[in-house]
Design a protein around this motif. Sequence first.
Motif, PDB file in Angstrom:
ATOM      1  N   ALA A   1      -3.248  -1.546 -10.217  1.00 44.26           N
ATOM      2  CA  ALA A   1      -2.733  -0.276  -9.693  1.00 44.26           C
ATOM      3  C   ALA A   1      -2.696  -0.295  -8.166  1.00 44.26           C
ATOM      4  N   MET A   2      -3.712  -0.892  -7.554  1.00 44.77           N
ATOM      5  CA  MET A   2      -3.746  -0.976  -6.090  1.00 44.77           C
ATOM      6  C   MET A   2      -2.625  -1.878  -5.578  1.00 44.77           C
ATOM      7  N   VAL A   3      -2.408  -3.015  -6.266  1.00 51.12           N
ATOM      8  CA  VAL A   3      -1.343  -3.926  -5.869  1.00 51.12           C
ATOM      9  C   VAL A   3       0.006  -3.237  -5.999  1.00 51.12           C
ATOM     10  N   GLN A   4       0.201  -2.509  -7.083  1.00 46.34           N
ATOM     11  CA  GLN A   4       1.465  -1.786  -7.279  1.00 46.34           C
ATOM     12  C   GLN A   4       1.674  -0.731  -6.200  1.00 46.34           C
ATOM     13  N   LYS A   5       0.598  -0.112  -5.751  1.00 43.53           N
ATOM     14  CA  LYS A   5       0.699   0.893  -4.693  1.00 43.53           C
ATOM     15  C   LYS A   5       1.208   0.245  -3.401  1.00 43.53           C
ATOM     16  N   ILE A   6       0.711  -0.953  -3.092  1.00 43.57           N
ATOM     17  CA  ILE A   6       1.153  -1.661  -1.886  1.00 43.57           C
ATOM     18  C   ILE A   6       2.605  -2.122  -2.044  1.00 43.57           C
ATOM     19  N   GLU A   7       2.946  -2.674  -3.221  1.00 42.61           N
ATOM     20  CA  GLU A   7       4.302  -3.135  -3.464  1.00 42.61           C
ATOM     21  C   GLU A   7       5.307  -1.988  -3.349  1.00 42.61           C
ATOM     22  N   ALA A   8       4.947  -0.819  -3.899  1.00 41.61           N
ATOM     23  CA  ALA A   8       5.840   0.345  -3.825  1.00 41.61           C
ATOM     24  C   ALA A   8       6.034   0.782  -2.381  1.00 41.61           C
ATOM     25  N   PHE A   9       4.984   0.680  -1.584  1.00 41.45           N
ATOM     26  CA  PHE A   9       5.095   1.041  -0.174  1.00 41.45           C
ATOM     27  C   PHE A   9       6.076   0.119   0.544  1.00 41.45           C
TER      28      PHE A   9
ATOM     29  N   VAL B   1      -3.662   5.861  13.799  1.00 43.27           N
ATOM     30  CA  VAL B   1      -4.389   5.110  12.780  1.00 43.27           C
ATOM     31  C   VAL B   1      -5.133   6.079  11.864  1.00 43.27           C
ATOM     32  N   VAL B   2      -4.876   5.955  10.559  1.00 41.01           N
ATOM     33  CA  VAL B   2      -5.501   6.819   9.566  1.00 41.01           C
ATOM     34  C   VAL B   2      -6.286   5.954   8.584  1.00 41.01           C
ATOM     35  N   ALA B   3      -7.595   6.218   8.452  1.00 38.44           N
ATOM     36  CA  ALA B   3      -8.419   5.483   7.490  1.00 38.44           C
ATOM     37  C   ALA B   3      -8.103   5.985   6.086  1.00 38.44           C
ATOM     38  N   VAL B   4      -7.810   5.055   5.170  1.00 38.90           N
ATOM     39  CA  VAL B   4      -7.454   5.437   3.804  1.00 38.90           C
ATOM     40  C   VAL B   4      -8.315   4.687   2.798  1.00 38.90           C
ATOM     41  N   ASP B   5      -8.406   5.265   1.620  1.00 41.27           N
ATOM     42  CA  ASP B   5      -9.080   4.651   0.476  1.00 41.27           C
ATOM     43  C   ASP B   5      -7.993   4.092  -0.426  1.00 41.27           C
ATOM     44  N   ILE B   6      -8.024   2.777  -0.681  1.00 43.63           N
ATOM     45  CA  ILE B   6      -6.957   2.118  -1.415  1.00 43.63           C
ATOM     46  C   ILE B   6      -6.859   2.620  -2.849  1.00 43.63           C
ATOM     47  N   MET B   7      -7.948   3.142  -3.400  1.00 46.16           N
ATOM     48  CA  MET B   7      -7.905   3.642  -4.766  1.00 46.16           C
ATOM     49  C   MET B   7      -7.512   5.110  -4.833  1.00 46.16           C
TER      50      MET B   7
END
Length: 569
Positions: free
Chosen positions: A298-306, A268-274
């Motif tokens: 931009a955050m939504v696009q980051k999740i979608e790309a993942f 488990v790695v803690a990440v900053d969504i921005m």
Amino acid sequence: MKNEENKKQESAVNLNKDEKKADSKAKSDAKADSAAEAKPKKKLNFNRKKLKYGSLATAITAIFIAAIVLLNVVVSTIMDRYPLKLDLTADKLYEISQESIDFMKTVDKEIEIAVMYEESYFQTGSSYLKMIPEVLDKYRQYSASELTVKYYDMTANPEAVNAYAKYYSGTIQEGDIVVKCGERVKVINFGDVIQTEQSIDYNTYQYVYDYTFVGEQSITSAIMSVTDANPKTVAFVTTVAGSAIYYEYNQYSIQILQELLEKNGYDVVAVDIMNDEIAPATYDLVVLPAPYNDLTEAMVQKIEAFLYNDGKYGKNMLYIADGYQAPEQPNLEGFLEVWGIEIGDSVIYEGDASSAQYVQLAIGTANSIPTAVITDNEKYNANLTDSKLPIVAPLCRPINLLWEANNDRATASLLQSSSTAFLRPITSSAKPSDEDQLADGESAETTTTTFNQETAETGVQNLMAVSTTSFYSGSESYSSQLMVMGSCSLVDYYVAQNNAYRNAEYVVGAVNTMVGKEATMVIQPKELEQTTIAITEGQLTGLRNVVVLVIPAIVILIGIVVYVRRRNR
């Protein structure tokens, strides 16, 4: 002449007497010689008899001693390999759970466990410390493969520490437990073995310390992690631009979820969504827990790309709604809608008092809590154990499925409420504090709003659901999945650790199914008390007397009887 003849006769008589004397002496000497010869023969016969019995006794003694030594070796070997010790503690503190035993029997890789303390430190310390080597020994005995446990003085054996440190990015400290398999290393801090909580006794105004043994959870998790042939890494979103992404009242639930994933072998790695990258090559799962603000595009696009993963899919996400708030989040709502998911702006309560649950939460108590019903989903129910323990759903928001199937996407419900559940709208933005006590049928957001239960919407509501998007190339199928929970309280700090509920097992099992992990491990901690031996002091004294006095006395008595009998033979 006559005289000469007389002399000759006398000489003959004398000669005859001398011959008789000589003959008599010879016979006497012969008898003496015969007696002399007979006497040693009698002594020789006596020695042979004594030698016969003495040799037999010696042989029996030697065989007996050899048998005792052999028995001792065999018993020591068996006890070293198999768990034959009796745990007399009330809560079986020195045993490991059946879940850990079953898991260890499936491990087929060599494992090394290195404790960065001398073994004598644990043997001469408190009863709490003695649990550590005893529990580690249980893992070694139950392991289907070779598992070694070693103890090191870090100062005296720096080379041993370096042998593990080269595979570990952090710092190994005194008291750490290092678990290694091949080139994979997991380090358990001492605080992850025995946890200490401090409180105040208001009767005496003194500090009281409560100790909890969580070592089994940590050790099993570490072994799962280092032996996993396909380890899973989680991007656990905790911050946005450096600030917490969730409200403070959710922190305990989110913390326990993170610990549950770690204890089931996830990295488990803690990440900053921005600010942080969420690369498909690095992570298998993204957890987005109860964001109280909307995500940027931009955050939504980051999740979608993942989740899209350059068209290869194979990635997963867990989204958890905030059960206390219903803020407007158009970007996040738009993202969920594409997956056929909509989060309602109400809280689900149970209208049937006979089945409603009274639940203790980290922020207070809650009444009228529904009991979740597991839906008939073959994929997610395949590895469930047959348990009658309930799954409670405190302060859950309803999950509306917009469609069952739509082109390449499909939705499915995992947990539902009963048909007697009703919805109470969230109309206030007030945030509950730790002192809040949630009244019957109320959440912290709705206490100031007039509500009529008779007119409320009633019926089956989805508490947990999953949506899947798939891509087919020939006979091959590639898919990514989005799992949604109606509230963090499904894994509330108290709920997840309560043996009366099944919440933790179900949630972790559902996540494992989604990402393709088979084993689900939820091990309850053990509360430690100063008095751990479940026999009285009198019983312990009697047992000690038997071992120290009675048994030696019996052995001495048997020895005396054997000696006297041999003496009188």
